[in-house]
Design a protein around this motif. Structure first.
Motif, PDB file in Angstrom:
ATOM      1  N   UNK A  41       8.411   6.803  -5.067  1.00  0.00           N
ATOM      2  CA  UNK A  41       9.579   6.609  -6.291  1.00  0.00           C
ATOM      3  C   UNK A  41       9.224   7.264  -7.680  1.00  0.00           C
ATOM      4  N   UNK A  42       7.072   7.739  -8.068  1.00  0.00           N
ATOM      5  CA  UNK A  42       7.051   8.252  -9.117  1.00  0.00           C
ATOM      6  C   UNK A  42       6.570   9.864  -8.280  1.00  0.00           C
ATOM      7  N   UNK A  43       6.513   9.695  -6.980  1.00  0.00           N
ATOM      8  CA  UNK A  43       5.837  11.105  -6.799  1.00  0.00           C
ATOM      9  C   UNK A  43       5.302  10.956  -5.865  1.00  0.00           C
ATOM     10  N   UNK A  44       5.149  12.267  -4.801  1.00  0.00           N
ATOM     11  CA  UNK A  44       4.564  12.207  -3.618  1.00  0.00           C
ATOM     12  C   UNK A  44       2.898  12.364  -3.370  1.00  0.00           C
ATOM     13  N   UNK A  66       4.936  12.138 -11.817  1.00  0.00           N
ATOM     14  CA  UNK A  66       4.355  11.230 -12.651  1.00  0.00           C
ATOM     15  C   UNK A  66       3.816   9.068 -12.278  1.00  0.00           C
ATOM     16  N   UNK A  67       3.023   9.563 -11.213  1.00  0.00           N
ATOM     17  CA  UNK A  67       3.179   8.024 -10.651  1.00  0.00           C
ATOM     18  C   UNK A  67       1.693   7.708 -11.328  1.00  0.00           C
ATOM     19  N   UNK A  68       1.390   6.591 -12.701  1.00  0.00           N
ATOM     20  CA  UNK A  68       0.415   6.414 -13.498  1.00  0.00           C
ATOM     21  C   UNK A  68      -1.101   5.897 -12.782  1.00  0.00           C
ATOM     22  N   UNK A 106      -6.468   3.971   5.322  1.00  0.00           N
ATOM     23  CA  UNK A 106      -5.301   3.837   4.032  1.00  0.00           C
ATOM     24  C   UNK A 106      -5.496   3.487   3.049  1.00  0.00           C
ATOM     25  N   UNK A 107      -4.250   3.919   2.331  1.00  0.00           N
ATOM     26  CA  UNK A 107      -4.177   5.688   0.900  1.00  0.00           C
ATOM     27  C   UNK A 107      -2.665   4.228   0.021  1.00  0.00           C
ATOM     28  N   UNK A 108      -3.169   4.386  -0.998  1.00  0.00           N
ATOM     29  CA  UNK A 108      -2.513   3.483  -2.383  1.00  0.00           C
ATOM     30  C   UNK A 108      -2.478   4.866  -2.860  1.00  0.00           C
ATOM     31  N   UNK A 109      -1.428   5.029  -3.963  1.00  0.00           N
ATOM     32  CA  UNK A 109      -0.558   5.716  -4.719  1.00  0.00           C
ATOM     33  C   UNK A 109      -0.217   5.136  -5.987  1.00  0.00           C
ATOM     34  N   UNK A 110      -1.180   3.991  -6.715  1.00  0.00           N
ATOM     35  CA  UNK A 110      -1.592   3.483  -7.215  1.00  0.00           C
ATOM     36  C   UNK A 110      -2.567   2.249  -8.039  1.00  0.00           C
ATOM     37  N   UNK A 111      -2.972   1.467  -8.117  1.00  0.00           N
ATOM     38  CA  UNK A 111      -3.466   0.556  -8.264  1.00  0.00           C
ATOM     39  C   UNK A 111      -2.756  -1.117  -6.970  1.00  0.00           C
ATOM     40  N   UNK A 112      -1.272  -0.871  -7.705  1.00  0.00           N
ATOM     41  CA  UNK A 112      -0.637  -2.242  -7.170  1.00  0.00           C
ATOM     42  C   UNK A 112       0.324  -1.453  -5.872  1.00  0.00           C
ATOM     43  N   UNK A 113       0.258   0.159  -5.389  1.00  0.00           N
ATOM     44  CA  UNK A 113       0.667   0.319  -5.057  1.00  0.00           C
ATOM     45  C   UNK A 113       0.794  -0.055  -3.287  1.00  0.00           C
ATOM     46  N   UNK A 114       1.966  -0.536  -2.887  1.00  0.00           N
ATOM     47  CA  UNK A 114       1.458  -0.698  -1.306  1.00  0.00           C
ATOM     48  C   UNK A 114       0.354   0.211  -0.302  1.00  0.00           C
ATOM     49  N   UNK A 115       0.105  -0.572   0.788  1.00  0.00           N
ATOM     50  CA  UNK A 115      -0.779   0.485   1.120  1.00  0.00           C
ATOM     51  C   UNK A 115       0.407   1.506   2.618  1.00  0.00           C
ATOM     52  N   UNK A 116      -0.278   3.395   2.716  1.00  0.00           N
ATOM     53  CA  UNK A 116      -0.343   3.694   3.421  1.00  0.00           C
ATOM     54  C   UNK A 116      -1.105   4.232   4.561  1.00  0.00           C
ATOM     55  N   UNK A 117      -0.525   3.993   5.819  1.00  0.00           N
ATOM     56  CA  UNK A 117      -2.022   4.515   6.699  1.00  0.00           C
ATOM     57  C   UNK A 117      -1.393   5.463   7.724  1.00  0.00           C
ATOM     58  N   UNK A 118      -3.024   6.645   7.768  1.00  0.00           N
ATOM     59  CA  UNK A 118      -2.523   7.419   8.271  1.00  0.00           C
ATOM     60  C   UNK A 118      -3.815   6.860  10.070  1.00  0.00           C
TER      61      UNK A 118
END
Length: 118
Positions: A41-44, A66-68, A106-118
Protein backbone atom coordinates in the motif's frame (compact mmCIF):
# COMPACT_ATOMS: atom_id res chain seq x y z
CA UNK A 1 9.18 -71.32 -17.62
CA UNK A 2 7.32 -70.16 -14.50
CA UNK A 3 10.62 -69.77 -12.67
CA UNK A 4 12.08 -67.55 -15.41
CA UNK A 5 8.92 -65.39 -15.53
CA UNK A 6 8.95 -64.97 -11.76
CA UNK A 7 12.62 -63.97 -11.81
CA UNK A 8 12.01 -61.48 -14.64
CA UNK A 9 9.07 -59.98 -12.75
CA UNK A 10 11.16 -59.56 -9.60
CA UNK A 11 14.01 -58.03 -11.61
CA UNK A 12 11.60 -55.63 -13.36
CA UNK A 13 10.08 -54.55 -10.06
CA UNK A 14 13.55 -53.98 -8.60
CA UNK A 15 14.49 -51.77 -11.59
CA UNK A 16 11.30 -49.75 -11.22
CA UNK A 17 11.94 -49.22 -7.51
CA UNK A 18 15.59 -48.26 -8.05
CA UNK A 19 14.64 -45.95 -10.94
CA UNK A 20 12.00 -44.23 -8.82
CA UNK A 21 14.48 -43.83 -5.98
CA UNK A 22 17.07 -42.22 -8.28
CA UNK A 23 14.55 -39.84 -9.83
CA UNK A 24 13.10 -38.92 -6.46
CA UNK A 25 16.34 -38.31 -4.58
CA UNK A 26 18.80 -37.15 -7.22
CA UNK A 27 16.85 -34.02 -8.16
CA UNK A 28 17.51 -31.14 -5.74
CA UNK A 29 14.47 -29.26 -4.54
CA UNK A 30 14.21 -25.81 -6.13
CA UNK A 31 12.30 -23.65 -3.67
CA UNK A 32 14.39 -20.49 -3.76
CA UNK A 33 14.32 -18.09 -6.67
CA UNK A 34 10.71 -16.96 -6.92
CA UNK A 35 12.05 -13.44 -7.57
CA UNK A 36 9.49 -10.71 -8.22
CA UNK A 37 8.21 -7.22 -7.53
CA UNK A 38 5.90 -6.96 -4.50
CA UNK A 39 3.38 -4.12 -4.38
CA UNK A 40 2.39 -2.80 -0.97
CA UNK A 41 0.00 0.00 0.00
CA UNK A 42 2.93 2.40 0.56
CA UNK A 43 5.31 1.31 -2.22
CA UNK A 44 6.99 -1.62 -3.93
CA UNK A 45 9.95 -3.88 -3.16
CA UNK A 46 11.87 -6.33 -5.32
CA UNK A 47 12.42 -9.62 -3.51
CA UNK A 48 14.95 -12.22 -4.58
CA UNK A 49 16.62 -15.35 -3.24
CA UNK A 50 18.88 -18.13 -4.41
CA UNK A 51 21.51 -20.67 -3.48
CA UNK A 52 24.30 -22.82 -4.86
CA UNK A 53 24.07 -25.99 -2.77
CA UNK A 54 26.33 -24.67 -0.01
CA UNK A 55 25.01 -21.20 0.75
CA UNK A 56 21.63 -19.56 0.44
CA UNK A 57 20.78 -15.88 0.26
CA UNK A 58 17.80 -13.54 0.24
CA UNK A 59 17.57 -9.85 -0.58
CA UNK A 60 14.87 -7.18 -0.35
CA UNK A 61 15.30 -3.92 -2.32
CA UNK A 62 13.05 -0.86 -2.16
CA UNK A 63 11.89 0.14 -5.64
CA UNK A 64 9.68 3.13 -4.87
CA UNK A 65 7.14 4.50 -2.43
CA UNK A 66 7.01 6.02 1.00
CA UNK A 67 7.02 2.97 3.32
CA UNK A 68 8.57 3.99 6.63
CA UNK A 69 11.13 1.91 8.50
CA UNK A 70 13.59 -0.80 7.68
CA UNK A 71 13.45 -3.58 5.13
CA UNK A 72 13.95 -7.16 6.26
CA UNK A 73 15.40 -10.26 4.59
CA UNK A 74 15.49 -13.77 5.98
CA UNK A 75 15.78 -17.45 5.20
CA UNK A 76 13.97 -20.62 6.13
CA UNK A 77 16.80 -23.18 6.15
CA UNK A 78 17.99 -26.27 8.00
CA UNK A 79 14.71 -26.43 9.95
CA UNK A 80 14.98 -22.86 11.28
CA UNK A 81 13.97 -19.36 10.33
CA UNK A 82 16.26 -16.35 10.59
CA UNK A 83 15.58 -12.72 9.64
CA UNK A 84 17.79 -9.66 9.65
CA UNK A 85 16.97 -5.96 9.37
CA UNK A 86 18.61 -3.74 6.81
CA UNK A 87 18.28 -0.10 5.90
CA UNK A 88 15.29 1.69 4.42
CA UNK A 89 16.71 0.86 0.96
CA UNK A 90 17.85 -2.76 1.18
CA UNK A 91 18.28 -5.82 3.38
CA UNK A 92 20.15 -9.05 2.69
CA UNK A 93 21.17 -12.28 4.38
CA UNK A 94 23.50 -15.13 3.39
CA UNK A 95 23.87 -18.36 5.33
CA UNK A 96 25.50 -21.76 5.03
CA UNK A 97 22.78 -24.20 3.95
CA UNK A 98 24.42 -27.48 2.99
CA UNK A 99 22.87 -29.61 0.22
CA UNK A 100 20.12 -27.17 -0.71
CA UNK A 101 18.45 -27.26 2.70
CA UNK A 102 17.16 -23.72 2.23
CA UNK A 103 13.43 -23.62 1.55
CA UNK A 104 12.49 -19.96 1.06
CA UNK A 105 13.60 -16.38 1.33
CA UNK A 106 11.53 -14.22 3.70
CA UNK A 107 11.00 -10.53 2.95
CA UNK A 108 9.32 -7.69 4.83
CA UNK A 109 8.78 -4.14 3.62
CA UNK A 110 8.74 -2.67 7.14
CA UNK A 111 9.18 -3.71 10.77
CA UNK A 112 5.58 -4.86 11.20
CA UNK A 113 4.69 -5.77 7.59
CA UNK A 114 3.51 -9.26 6.73
CA UNK A 115 6.23 -11.43 5.18
CA UNK A 116 6.42 -12.44 1.54
CA UNK A 117 8.24 -15.63 0.51
CA UNK A 118 10.54 -16.13 -2.46
Amino acid sequence: MKSIMGTLMKFSMALVLIGGFIVTFSQPAEALGNNRLIERHCGSNYISSGGNGYTAWARTDRQDGSCAGRLWAGLIYDYRQEETAGSSDEASIRRWAYQNRADNGIHRGCDNCNPSLS
